[in-house]
Design an enzyme around this catalytic site. Structure first.
Site, PDB file in Angstrom:
ATOM      1  N   LEU A 114      48.337   4.868 -43.131  1.00 10.59           N
ATOM      2  CA  LEU A 114      48.668   6.294 -43.347  1.00 10.59           C
ATOM      3  C   LEU A 114      47.576   7.041 -44.107  1.00 10.59           C
ATOM      4  CD1 LEU A 114      52.514   6.029 -44.177  1.00 10.59           C
ATOM      5  CD2 LEU A 114      51.416   6.362 -41.946  1.00 10.59           C
ATOM      6  N   SER A 115      46.323   6.540 -44.047  1.00  9.57           N
ATOM      7  CA  SER A 115      45.243   7.235 -44.756  1.00  9.57           C
ATOM      8  C   SER A 115      44.931   8.573 -44.089  1.00  9.57           C
ATOM      9  CB  SER A 115      43.984   6.367 -44.822  1.00  9.57           C
ATOM     10  OG  SER A 115      43.564   5.988 -43.521  1.00  9.57           O
ATOM     11  N   ASP A 130      47.211  -2.025 -44.417  1.00 11.87           N
ATOM     12  CA  ASP A 130      45.794  -1.717 -44.261  1.00 11.87           C
ATOM     13  C   ASP A 130      45.128  -2.892 -43.542  1.00 11.87           C
ATOM     14  OD1 ASP A 130      42.978  -1.329 -44.836  1.00 11.87           O
ATOM     15  OD2 ASP A 130      43.629   0.079 -46.395  1.00 11.87           O
ATOM     16  N   PHE A 164      43.179   1.420 -32.594  1.00 11.51           N
ATOM     17  CA  PHE A 164      42.723   2.780 -32.903  1.00 11.51           C
ATOM     18  C   PHE A 164      42.279   2.923 -34.363  1.00 11.51           C
ATOM     19  CE2 PHE A 164      46.031   3.496 -29.618  1.00 11.51           C
ATOM     20  CZ  PHE A 164      45.355   4.320 -28.745  1.00 11.51           C
ATOM     21  N   LYS A 176      36.879   8.322 -38.762  1.00 12.44           N
ATOM     22  CA  LYS A 176      36.286   8.917 -37.554  1.00 12.44           C
ATOM     23  C   LYS A 176      35.442  10.169 -37.768  1.00 12.44           C
ATOM     24  CE  LYS A 176      40.147  11.918 -36.471  1.00 12.44           C
ATOM     25  NZ  LYS A 176      40.904  12.593 -35.456  1.00 12.44           N
ATOM     26  N   SER A 189      33.689   5.406 -28.555  1.00 12.33           N
ATOM     27  CA  SER A 189      33.475   6.856 -28.576  1.00 12.33           C
ATOM     28  C   SER A 189      32.209   7.218 -27.817  1.00 12.33           C
ATOM     29  CB  SER A 189      33.335   7.285 -30.037  1.00 12.33           C
ATOM     30  OG  SER A 189      32.804   8.579 -30.105  1.00 12.33           O
ATOM     31  N   TYR A 228      29.021   6.482 -38.448  1.00 11.60           N
ATOM     32  CA  TYR A 228      30.278   6.366 -37.690  1.00 11.60           C
ATOM     33  C   TYR A 228      30.001   5.825 -36.280  1.00 11.60           C
ATOM     34  CZ  TYR A 228      33.998   7.803 -34.528  1.00 11.60           C
ATOM     35  OH  TYR A 228      34.954   7.797 -33.538  1.00 11.60           O
ATOM     36  N   LYS A 236      30.946   2.066 -34.218  1.00 15.56           N
ATOM     37  CA  LYS A 236      31.555   1.889 -32.893  1.00 15.56           C
ATOM     38  C   LYS A 236      30.691   0.955 -32.039  1.00 15.56           C
ATOM     39  CE  LYS A 236      35.202   4.378 -33.395  1.00 15.56           C
ATOM     40  NZ  LYS A 236      36.505   3.719 -33.455  1.00 15.56           N
ATOM     41  N   PHE A 296      35.579  10.908 -24.813  1.00 15.47           N
ATOM     42  CA  PHE A 296      34.768  12.104 -25.017  1.00 15.47           C
ATOM     43  C   PHE A 296      35.487  12.968 -26.063  1.00 15.47           C
ATOM     44  CE2 PHE A 296      30.809  11.747 -22.765  1.00 15.47           C
ATOM     45  CZ  PHE A 296      30.965  10.438 -22.363  1.00 15.47           C
ATOM     46  N   ASN A 299      37.860  18.444 -38.829  1.00 16.52           N
ATOM     47  CA  ASN A 299      36.437  18.465 -38.467  1.00 16.52           C
ATOM     48  C   ASN A 299      36.236  18.865 -37.019  1.00 16.52           C
ATOM     49  OD1 ASN A 299      35.100  17.234 -40.876  1.00 16.52           O
ATOM     50  ND2 ASN A 299      36.609  15.651 -40.422  1.00 16.52           N
ATOM     51  N   GLY A 310      23.032  17.016 -36.340  1.00 19.04           N
ATOM     52  CA  GLY A 310      23.453  15.882 -35.505  1.00 19.04           C
ATOM     53  C   GLY A 310      24.142  16.297 -34.216  1.00 19.04           C
TER      54      GLY A 310
HETATM   55  P1  NAD Z   1      43.300   9.394 -36.543  1.00 20.80           P
HETATM   56  O1  NAD Z   1      42.594   9.452 -37.863  1.00 20.80           O
HETATM   57  O2  NAD Z   1      44.335  10.418 -36.256  1.00 20.80           O
HETATM   58  O3  NAD Z   1      43.960   7.953 -36.348  1.00 20.80           O
HETATM   59  C1  NAD Z   1      43.415   6.787 -36.921  1.00 20.80           C
HETATM   60  C2  NAD Z   1      44.526   6.100 -37.701  1.00 20.80           C
HETATM   61  O4  NAD Z   1      44.002   4.912 -38.297  1.00 20.80           O
HETATM   62  C3  NAD Z   1      45.078   6.977 -38.831  1.00 20.80           C
HETATM   63  O5  NAD Z   1      46.481   7.056 -38.690  1.00 20.80           O
HETATM   64  C4  NAD Z   1      44.691   6.225 -40.102  1.00 20.80           C
HETATM   65  O6  NAD Z   1      45.673   6.358 -41.107  1.00 20.80           O
HETATM   66  C5  NAD Z   1      44.557   4.794 -39.595  1.00 20.80           C
HETATM   67  N1  NAD Z   1      43.639   3.942 -40.359  1.00 20.80           N
HETATM   68  C6  NAD Z   1      42.352   4.188 -40.716  1.00 20.80           C
HETATM   69  N2  NAD Z   1      41.841   3.120 -41.374  1.00 20.80           N
HETATM   70  C7  NAD Z   1      42.833   2.179 -41.418  1.00 20.80           C
HETATM   71  C8  NAD Z   1      42.926   0.868 -41.968  1.00 20.80           C
HETATM   72  N3  NAD Z   1      41.913   0.308 -42.626  1.00 20.80           N
HETATM   73  N4  NAD Z   1      44.084   0.211 -41.835  1.00 20.80           N
HETATM   74  C9  NAD Z   1      45.142   0.763 -41.192  1.00 20.80           C
HETATM   75  N5  NAD Z   1      45.114   1.988 -40.663  1.00 20.80           N
HETATM   76  C10 NAD Z   1      43.967   2.696 -40.772  1.00 20.80           C
HETATM   77  O7  NAD Z   1      42.178   9.388 -35.423  1.00 20.80           O
HETATM   78  P2  NAD Z   1      42.304   9.546 -33.847  1.00 20.80           P
HETATM   79  O8  NAD Z   1      41.685  10.838 -33.475  1.00 20.80           O
HETATM   80  O9  NAD Z   1      43.674   9.224 -33.405  1.00 20.80           O
HETATM   81  O10 NAD Z   1      41.293   8.415 -33.391  1.00 20.80           O
HETATM   82  C11 NAD Z   1      41.745   7.108 -33.058  1.00 20.80           C
HETATM   83  C12 NAD Z   1      40.535   6.254 -32.747  1.00 20.80           C
HETATM   84  O11 NAD Z   1      39.790   6.857 -31.689  1.00 20.80           O
HETATM   85  C13 NAD Z   1      39.566   6.095 -33.904  1.00 20.80           C
HETATM   86  O12 NAD Z   1      39.079   4.758 -33.898  1.00 20.80           O
HETATM   87  C14 NAD Z   1      38.453   7.060 -33.577  1.00 20.80           C
HETATM   88  O13 NAD Z   1      37.222   6.642 -34.119  1.00 20.80           O
HETATM   89  C15 NAD Z   1      38.443   6.999 -32.057  1.00 20.80           C
HETATM   90  N6  NAD Z   1      37.893   8.225 -31.448  1.00 20.80           N
HETATM   91  C16 NAD Z   1      38.443   9.439 -31.774  1.00 20.80           C
HETATM   92  C17 NAD Z   1      37.896  10.597 -31.239  1.00 20.80           C
HETATM   93  C18 NAD Z   1      38.437  11.956 -31.616  1.00 20.80           C
HETATM   94  O14 NAD Z   1      37.712  12.939 -31.462  1.00 20.80           O
HETATM   95  N7  NAD Z   1      39.674  12.080 -32.081  1.00 20.80           N
HETATM   96  C19 NAD Z   1      36.822  10.513 -30.344  1.00 20.80           C
HETATM   97  C20 NAD Z   1      36.318   9.268 -30.011  1.00 20.80           C
HETATM   98  C21 NAD Z   1      36.880   8.118 -30.577  1.00 20.80           C
HETATM   99  N1  UDP Z   2      32.362  22.934 -33.386  1.00 20.27           N
HETATM  100  C1  UDP Z   2      32.304  24.204 -33.935  1.00 20.27           C
HETATM  101  N2  UDP Z   2      33.066  24.465 -35.045  1.00 20.27           N
HETATM  102  C2  UDP Z   2      33.873  23.535 -35.625  1.00 20.27           C
HETATM  103  C3  UDP Z   2      33.930  22.235 -35.060  1.00 20.27           C
HETATM  104  C4  UDP Z   2      33.149  21.983 -33.942  1.00 20.27           C
HETATM  105  O1  UDP Z   2      31.593  25.078 -33.434  1.00 20.27           O
HETATM  106  O2  UDP Z   2      34.523  23.834 -36.637  1.00 20.27           O
HETATM  107  C5  UDP Z   2      31.583  22.636 -32.169  1.00 20.27           C
HETATM  108  C6  UDP Z   2      30.561  21.524 -32.320  1.00 20.27           C
HETATM  109  O3  UDP Z   2      29.323  22.048 -32.753  1.00 20.27           O
HETATM  110  C7  UDP Z   2      30.508  20.952 -30.905  1.00 20.27           C
HETATM  111  C8  UDP Z   2      31.934  21.149 -30.379  1.00 20.27           C
HETATM  112  O4  UDP Z   2      32.500  22.172 -31.197  1.00 20.27           O
HETATM  113  O5  UDP Z   2      29.647  21.730 -30.083  1.00 20.27           O
HETATM  114  C9  UDP Z   2      32.801  19.903 -30.495  1.00 20.27           C
HETATM  115  O6  UDP Z   2      32.749  19.407 -31.814  1.00 20.27           O
HETATM  116  P1  UDP Z   2      33.755  18.295 -32.345  1.00 20.27           P
HETATM  117  O7  UDP Z   2      33.470  18.068 -33.798  1.00 20.27           O
HETATM  118  O8  UDP Z   2      35.157  18.670 -31.975  1.00 20.27           O
HETATM  119  O9  UDP Z   2      33.402  17.007 -31.479  1.00 20.27           O
HETATM  120  P2  UDP Z   2      32.038  16.192 -31.290  1.00 20.27           P
HETATM  121  O10 UDP Z   2      31.591  16.494 -29.902  1.00 20.27           O
HETATM  122  O11 UDP Z   2      31.074  16.619 -32.331  1.00 20.27           O
HETATM  123  O12 UDP Z   2      32.473  14.777 -31.427  1.00 20.27           O
END
Ligand code: NAD
Ligand code: UDP
Length: 339
Positions: A34-35, A59, A81, A85, A125, A149, A153, A178, A198, A294
């Protein structure tokens, strides 16, 4: 009934995947510390599916606590998951990112081996492709992540390859997401990050509902038609369905395989704002600010491999993404804990 362990299952993508799993007859166990999420989502999952996943607040870094989860129940597959992130946070706190994401995965894999659980779907990712990626990117594009980050991955992908080489029973699907966006169509579940978001979509929707004063658009001088960055936004329920397909097809084309999960189409920040304004009937207040370090100008997927090998295709476009996000945001302006 297949028994599936979902780490990070109360998080954004994990919780939506729990719905797809339950609706497809799986018995779901969730582990999360639940972090970055709220346990309140579990009641929403029950409201939608009629079933509440079994939940352990554990955890992944707590090997003993995780061992108890594996002792309590046998798992046919694990969907992993859990992890941190945020790209920018990983640059200021790299040790936390390497420790949480990698050590957590190692604990998980050790327990999987000890309990003969050998099927794993991992949340990778598009960030593994890095800054120089030329779109559309395929799974064969160079891997050069540009942040701690992204490197966690890629390192985890490499660790899982090594495990698969050493253990003939191990089968892994690496799903390179994506830009996940959108919410469940019921409006009961959506993205609810702790603190200031973010990612673009929650910033747009929180600005529209007044929870954020405005959206900062990071740069309008990119070499794109309107000057703003272009990304491949994929609906979270399409993504959830991708995990079901990955489980169904895992191991068919080798012990380990990577797949791009994206629409295969790019949209600019301004296009997404316009689609959101159209779907919500609200103005999204925004200002242009400097580019975010970045960020690349354009990143979108070639999803042909997932289309062919997983029989999966993203079906919902940005209009649906915006409509569903707005339904969730307006019904839950302060997220799960505020409603
Ligand atoms: P999220 O933060 O909503 O979900 C991740 C969950 O993991 C959270 O509920 C958090 O509490 C839990 N967590 C983190 N560290 C933990 C630990 N040590 N032990 C137990 N629980 C832990 O993120 P999300 O958007 O649902 O992403 C899920 C996965 O997908 C992540 O691995 C993320 O890196 C990957 N991902 C997300 C995106 C995106 O844009 N959302 C894009 C590409 C990949
Ligand atoms: N972005 C933005 N404002 C924000 C967050 C994101 O303009 O507050 C832009 C960012 O520069 C990128 C796109 O939205 O072009 C997607 O960003 P996001 O952080 O959602 O995902 P990323 O592709 O970086 O993983």
């Amino acid at each position: 009934m297949p028994s599936i362990l979902v780490t990070g299952g109360t998080g954004y993508i994990g919780s939506h995947t729990c719905i797809a799993l339950i609706e497809n007859g799986c018995d779901v166990t969730v582990v999360d510390n639940l972090s970055n999420s709220s346990a309140a989502v579990l009641d929403r999952i029950k409201k939608i599916t009629g079933k509440k996943p079994l939940f352990h607040k554990v955890d992944l870094l707590d090997a003993k606590g995780l061992a108890a989860v594996f002792k309590a129940r046998a798992f046919d597959a694990v969907i992993h998951f859990a992890g941190f992130k945020a790209v920018s946070e990983s640059m200021s706190a790299p040790l936390d990112y390497y420790h949480n994401n990698i050590a957590g995965t190692l604990n998980l894999c050790r327990l999987m081996q000890a309990h003969d659980a050998s099927t794993l779907v991992f949340s990778s990712s598009a960030t593994v492709y890095g800054d120089a990626a030329v779109s559309p990117v395929t799974e064969a594009s160079p891997l050069a992540p540009a942040s701690p980050y992204g490197r966690t991955k890629l390192m985890i992908e490499m660790i899982l390859r090594d495990i698969a080489m050493s253990n003939p029973a191990f089968r892994v699907s690496l799903l390179r997401y994506f830009n996940p966006a959108g919410a469940h169509e019921s409006g009961l579940m959506g993205e609810d990050p702790r603190g200031t978001p973010n990612n673009l979509m929650p910033c747009i929707s929180q600005a529209a509902v007044g929870r954020l004063p405005r959206l900062n658009v990071f740069g309008n001088d990119y070499p794109t038609p309107d000057g703003t960055g272009i990304r491949d936004y994929i609906h979270v329920m399409d993504l959830a369905e991708g995990h079901l397909k990955a489980l169904e097809h895992i191991g068919r084309t080798g012990a380990i395989a990577a797949y791009n999960l994206g629409m295969g189409q790019g949209h600019s920040v301004l296009e997404l704002i316009a689609a959101f304004e159209n779907a919500s009937g609200r103005k999204v207040p925004y200002v242009f600010t400097r580019r975010r370090p970045g960020d690349v100008a354009v990143l979108y997927a070639d999803p042909a491999k997932a289309n062919a090998e997983l029989a999966w295709k993203a079906a919902r476009g940005i209009e649906t993404i915006c409509t569903d996000t707005w339904r969730w945001q307006k019904g839950n302006p302060e997220g799960y804990e505020g409603s």
